[in-house]
Design a protein around this motif. Sequence first.
Motif, PDB file in Angstrom:
ATOM      1  N   GLY A   1       0.795  -1.223   0.000  1.00 22.51           N
ATOM      2  CA  GLY A   1       0.000   0.000   0.000  1.00 22.51           C
ATOM      3  C   GLY A   1       0.823   1.266   0.000  1.00 22.51           C
ATOM      4  O   GLY A   1       0.297   2.356  -0.203  1.00 22.51           O
ATOM      5  N   THR A   2       2.150   1.140   0.208  1.00 22.33           N
ATOM      6  CA  THR A   2       2.998   2.333   0.264  1.00 22.33           C
ATOM      7  C   THR A   2       3.808   2.537  -1.008  1.00 22.33           C
ATOM      8  O   THR A   2       4.383   3.601  -1.205  1.00 22.33           O
ATOM      9  CB  THR A   2       3.968   2.245   1.457  1.00 22.33           C
ATOM     10  OG1 THR A   2       4.834   1.123   1.273  1.00 22.33           O
ATOM     11  CG2 THR A   2       3.199   2.081   2.764  1.00 22.33           C
ATOM     12  N   GLU A   3       3.884   1.517  -1.876  1.00 25.18           N
ATOM     13  CA  GLU A   3       4.685   1.619  -3.082  1.00 25.18           C
ATOM     14  C   GLU A   3       3.845   2.203  -4.226  1.00 25.18           C
ATOM     15  O   GLU A   3       2.811   1.649  -4.591  1.00 25.18           O
ATOM     16  CB  GLU A   3       5.223   0.240  -3.509  1.00 25.18           C
ATOM     17  CG  GLU A   3       6.190  -0.367  -2.511  1.00 25.18           C
ATOM     18  CD  GLU A   3       5.486  -1.191  -1.448  1.00 25.18           C
ATOM     19  OE1 GLU A   3       4.257  -1.102  -1.360  1.00 25.18           O
ATOM     20  OE2 GLU A   3       6.184  -1.901  -0.707  1.00 25.18           O
ATOM     21  N   PRO A   4       4.289   3.309  -4.821  1.00 22.24           N
ATOM     22  CA  PRO A   4       3.479   3.967  -5.853  1.00 22.24           C
ATOM     23  C   PRO A   4       3.735   3.468  -7.264  1.00 22.24           C
ATOM     24  O   PRO A   4       3.195   4.015  -8.215  1.00 22.24           O
ATOM     25  CB  PRO A   4       3.942   5.430  -5.721  1.00 22.24           C
ATOM     26  CG  PRO A   4       5.385   5.315  -5.311  1.00 22.24           C
ATOM     27  CD  PRO A   4       5.459   4.108  -4.421  1.00 22.24           C
ATOM     28  N   TYR A   5       4.554   2.437  -7.437  1.00 23.43           N
ATOM     29  CA  TYR A   5       4.940   2.060  -8.786  1.00 23.43           C
ATOM     30  C   TYR A   5       3.807   1.375  -9.550  1.00 23.43           C
ATOM     31  O   TYR A   5       2.870   0.817  -8.977  1.00 23.43           O
ATOM     32  CB  TYR A   5       6.173   1.158  -8.755  1.00 23.43           C
ATOM     33  CG  TYR A   5       5.948  -0.245  -8.219  1.00 23.43           C
ATOM     34  CD1 TYR A   5       5.526  -1.279  -9.049  1.00 23.43           C
ATOM     35  CD2 TYR A   5       6.204  -0.549  -6.877  1.00 23.43           C
ATOM     36  CE1 TYR A   5       5.353  -2.560  -8.564  1.00 23.43           C
ATOM     37  CE2 TYR A   5       6.035  -1.825  -6.390  1.00 23.43           C
ATOM     38  CZ  TYR A   5       5.604  -2.824  -7.237  1.00 23.43           C
ATOM     39  OH  TYR A   5       5.430  -4.101  -6.749  1.00 23.43           O
ATOM     40  N   THR A   6       3.921   1.416 -10.872  1.00 28.07           N
ATOM     41  CA  THR A   6       2.972   0.752 -11.771  1.00 28.07           C
ATOM     42  C   THR A   6       3.566  -0.565 -12.235  1.00 28.07           C
ATOM     43  O   THR A   6       4.720  -0.616 -12.670  1.00 28.07           O
ATOM     44  CB  THR A   6       2.672   1.636 -12.994  1.00 28.07           C
ATOM     45  OG1 THR A   6       2.118   2.877 -12.540  1.00 28.07           O
ATOM     46  CG2 THR A   6       1.697   0.949 -13.940  1.00 28.07           C
ATOM     47  N   GLU A   7       2.805  -1.629 -12.145  1.00 28.09           N
ATOM     48  CA  GLU A   7       3.279  -2.939 -12.597  1.00 28.09           C
ATOM     49  C   GLU A   7       3.252  -3.019 -14.122  1.00 28.09           C
ATOM     50  O   GLU A   7       2.347  -2.499 -14.767  1.00 28.09           O
ATOM     51  CB  GLU A   7       2.425  -4.064 -12.007  1.00 28.09           C
ATOM     52  CG  GLU A   7       2.638  -4.298 -10.522  1.00 28.09           C
ATOM     53  CD  GLU A   7       1.905  -5.525 -10.028  1.00 28.09           C
ATOM     54  OE1 GLU A   7       2.486  -6.278  -9.229  1.00 28.09           O
ATOM     55  OE2 GLU A   7       0.743  -5.732 -10.440  1.00 28.09           O
ATOM     56  N   THR A   8       4.250  -3.690 -14.696  1.00 26.21           N
ATOM     57  CA  THR A   8       4.238  -4.002 -16.123  1.00 26.21           C
ATOM     58  C   THR A   8       3.821  -5.451 -16.339  1.00 26.21           C
ATOM     59  O   THR A   8       3.855  -5.954 -17.453  1.00 26.21           O
ATOM     60  CB  THR A   8       5.632  -3.762 -16.740  1.00 26.21           C
ATOM     61  OG1 THR A   8       6.610  -4.479 -15.984  1.00 26.21           O
ATOM     62  CG2 THR A   8       5.979  -2.294 -16.720  1.00 26.21           C
ATOM     63  N   GLY A   9       3.463  -6.108 -15.276  1.00 30.97           N
ATOM     64  CA  GLY A   9       3.023  -7.493 -15.242  1.00 30.97           C
ATOM     65  C   GLY A   9       2.931  -7.855 -13.777  1.00 30.97           C
ATOM     66  O   GLY A   9       3.461  -7.127 -12.929  1.00 30.97           O
ATOM     67  N   THR A  10       2.257  -8.945 -13.452  1.00 29.92           N
ATOM     68  CA  THR A  10       2.119  -9.309 -12.048  1.00 29.92           C
ATOM     69  C   THR A  10       3.484  -9.527 -11.411  1.00 29.92           C
ATOM     70  O   THR A  10       4.294 -10.312 -11.896  1.00 29.92           O
ATOM     71  CB  THR A  10       1.275 -10.584 -11.897  1.00 29.92           C
ATOM     72  OG1 THR A  10       0.006 -10.369 -12.500  1.00 29.92           O
ATOM     73  CG2 THR A  10       1.088 -10.937 -10.439  1.00 29.92           C
ATOM     74  N   ALA A  11       3.747  -8.772 -10.332  1.00 32.27           N
ATOM     75  CA  ALA A  11       5.023  -8.835  -9.615  1.00 32.27           C
ATOM     76  C   ALA A  11       6.204  -8.502 -10.507  1.00 32.27           C
ATOM     77  O   ALA A  11       7.315  -9.006 -10.314  1.00 32.27           O
ATOM     78  CB  ALA A  11       5.202 -10.196  -8.951  1.00 32.27           C
ATOM     79  N   HIS A  12       5.983  -7.635 -11.475  1.00 33.19           N
ATOM     80  CA  HIS A  12       7.038  -7.133 -12.351  1.00 33.19           C
ATOM     81  C   HIS A  12       6.817  -5.646 -12.587  1.00 33.19           C
ATOM     82  O   HIS A  12       5.675  -5.193 -12.720  1.00 33.19           O
ATOM     83  CB  HIS A  12       7.041  -7.860 -13.700  1.00 33.19           C
ATOM     84  CG  HIS A  12       7.582  -9.244 -13.646  1.00 33.19           C
ATOM     85  ND1 HIS A  12       8.860  -9.570 -14.012  1.00 33.19           N
ATOM     86  CD2 HIS A  12       7.012 -10.402 -13.243  1.00 33.19           C
ATOM     87  CE1 HIS A  12       9.063 -10.870 -13.849  1.00 33.19           C
ATOM     88  NE2 HIS A  12       7.944 -11.401 -13.380  1.00 33.19           N
ATOM     89  N   THR A  13       7.900  -4.900 -12.649  1.00 41.30           N
ATOM     90  CA  THR A  13       7.809  -3.483 -12.993  1.00 41.30           C
ATOM     91  C   THR A  13       9.130  -3.026 -13.593  1.00 41.30           C
ATOM     92  O   THR A  13      10.203  -3.539 -13.248  1.00 41.30           O
ATOM     93  CB  THR A  13       7.469  -2.612 -11.767  1.00 41.30           C
ATOM     94  OG1 THR A  13       7.336  -1.247 -12.185  1.00 41.30           O
ATOM     95  CG2 THR A  13       8.556  -2.681 -10.698  1.00 41.30           C
ATOM     96  N   THR A  14       9.064  -2.049 -14.482  1.00 37.77           N
ATOM     97  CA  THR A  14      10.265  -1.446 -15.043  1.00 37.77           C
ATOM     98  C   THR A  14      10.722  -0.252 -14.215  1.00 37.77           C
ATOM     99  O   THR A  14      11.706   0.408 -14.577  1.00 37.77           O
ATOM    100  CB  THR A  14      10.016  -0.999 -16.495  1.00 37.77           C
ATOM    101  OG1 THR A  14       8.880  -0.134 -16.544  1.00 37.77           O
ATOM    102  CG2 THR A  14       9.778  -2.200 -17.410  1.00 37.77           C
ATOM    103  N   ASP A  15      10.032   0.027 -13.124  1.00 35.45           N
ATOM    104  CA  ASP A  15      10.447   1.099 -12.222  1.00 35.45           C
ATOM    105  C   ASP A  15      11.553   0.560 -11.307  1.00 35.45           C
ATOM    106  O   ASP A  15      11.289  -0.209 -10.370  1.00 35.45           O
ATOM    107  CB  ASP A  15       9.255   1.586 -11.391  1.00 35.45           C
ATOM    108  CG  ASP A  15       9.588   2.819 -10.559  1.00 35.45           C
ATOM    109  OD1 ASP A  15      10.782   3.043 -10.267  1.00 35.45           O
ATOM    110  OD2 ASP A  15       8.654   3.554 -10.196  1.00 35.45           O
ATOM    111  N   SER A  16      12.785   0.962 -11.576  1.00 35.76           N
ATOM    112  CA  SER A  16      13.928   0.371 -10.881  1.00 35.76           C
ATOM    113  C   SER A  16      14.091   0.849  -9.445  1.00 35.76           C
ATOM    114  O   SER A  16      15.013   0.414  -8.750  1.00 35.76           O
ATOM    115  CB  SER A  16      15.215   0.630 -11.670  1.00 35.76           C
ATOM    116  OG  SER A  16      15.184  -0.068 -12.899  1.00 35.76           O
TER     117      SER A  16
END
Length: 368
Positions: free
Chosen positions: A172-187
């Motif tokens: 609930g505290t992470e603002p990143y957008t997923e690019t797939g379930t449990a994956h993101t390009t936000d490093s």
Amino acid sequence: MKKRGTAGGVGRFLRRCTAGVLALLGLWMAAGTAGLSPPGLFRPAAAVQIEEGDEPVPVLQRLLLGESALLAQWAADAGREAKPEETSPEEADEEQNLEAVTPDKVEERTISGSGSGYVNGGGISLFNRTEKTVDLAAVAAAGTSLSFRPADQGPQVLIIHTHGTESFARDGTEPYTETGTAHTTDSSYNIIRVGDEIARIFEEQGISVLHDTEFYDYPSYNGAYDRSRAAIEAYLAQYPTIQMVLDVHRDALVGSDGTIYKPVLQVDGVKTAQVMLLVGTDDAGASFPDWTEHLALAMEIQEQMNALWPGLARPITLRTARFNQQLTKGSLLVEIGSHGNTLEEVLAGARLFARAAGQVIRSHQAAS
């Protein structure tokens, strides 16, 4: 299935098959005109197994292999004659089909080496997924010939991420957008962030580190190990002082009932993700004569982790493929937590892993 050449007997065979192929195509066209779909010609893509790093099977070849048992056997025979040294390590199918992580699905568990398939001895625990019989005492006694040059002579360790988009359960505290379930390009929120933390702790210990932050699993997941291998080879050519390559991942642990397991323990009151070391072998048929040295190194690090923080290290996993570890004496694959863990839990585990591994690295450092 690898795309292969057609020289020699294979070429002659294909020429003899030309008439048959044209006849098959003629039947197919006639059936299409009649509004029919001949059995075996149109099959779902999943019916053709394409391993990571392989080129797509040409359409005509797919049609032939789907229609003719004789030609399917020929293709298998040709494949055996021209068997490559090794296909890339398989990508976990479940990784590409993960379901969303919700709190009701997650179960915490501290994983230890009990049950079938585990080898235990001298404080070391190993989960053996190969056909090999492993004598832990003998491996430990033989040890590793790994030797690092002093840090002022060049980089000693390369941290890389074959699956750099791997990310974690959101609390609930992470603002990143997923690019797939449990994956993101936000490093700032994927496994690359974890690599940053390991690099930071290594550098605090006087270890010279390079951290590769490129994505090798995005936009295409398959072929990631081929791409990361090419990158590792380029780094080694440029920086021959690199003796250790750590391919850092997070695991994905899903039970048959959909339960998502997160490996975790409490360390000084802090919820901390467990760490697993994965060692490849030559069981898949590729040359990897010194894999036991890699296992000996993993055993040293596991022992150090558990001496400092009992239970931090999950059992080492021994696998059949090499996972690019043949490229240096000190290469290991490191799994920190799973997709059920939060980023903060994984960062906590990464810091402790880096402290323990750093001590082992310094013990293998050559004198100036």
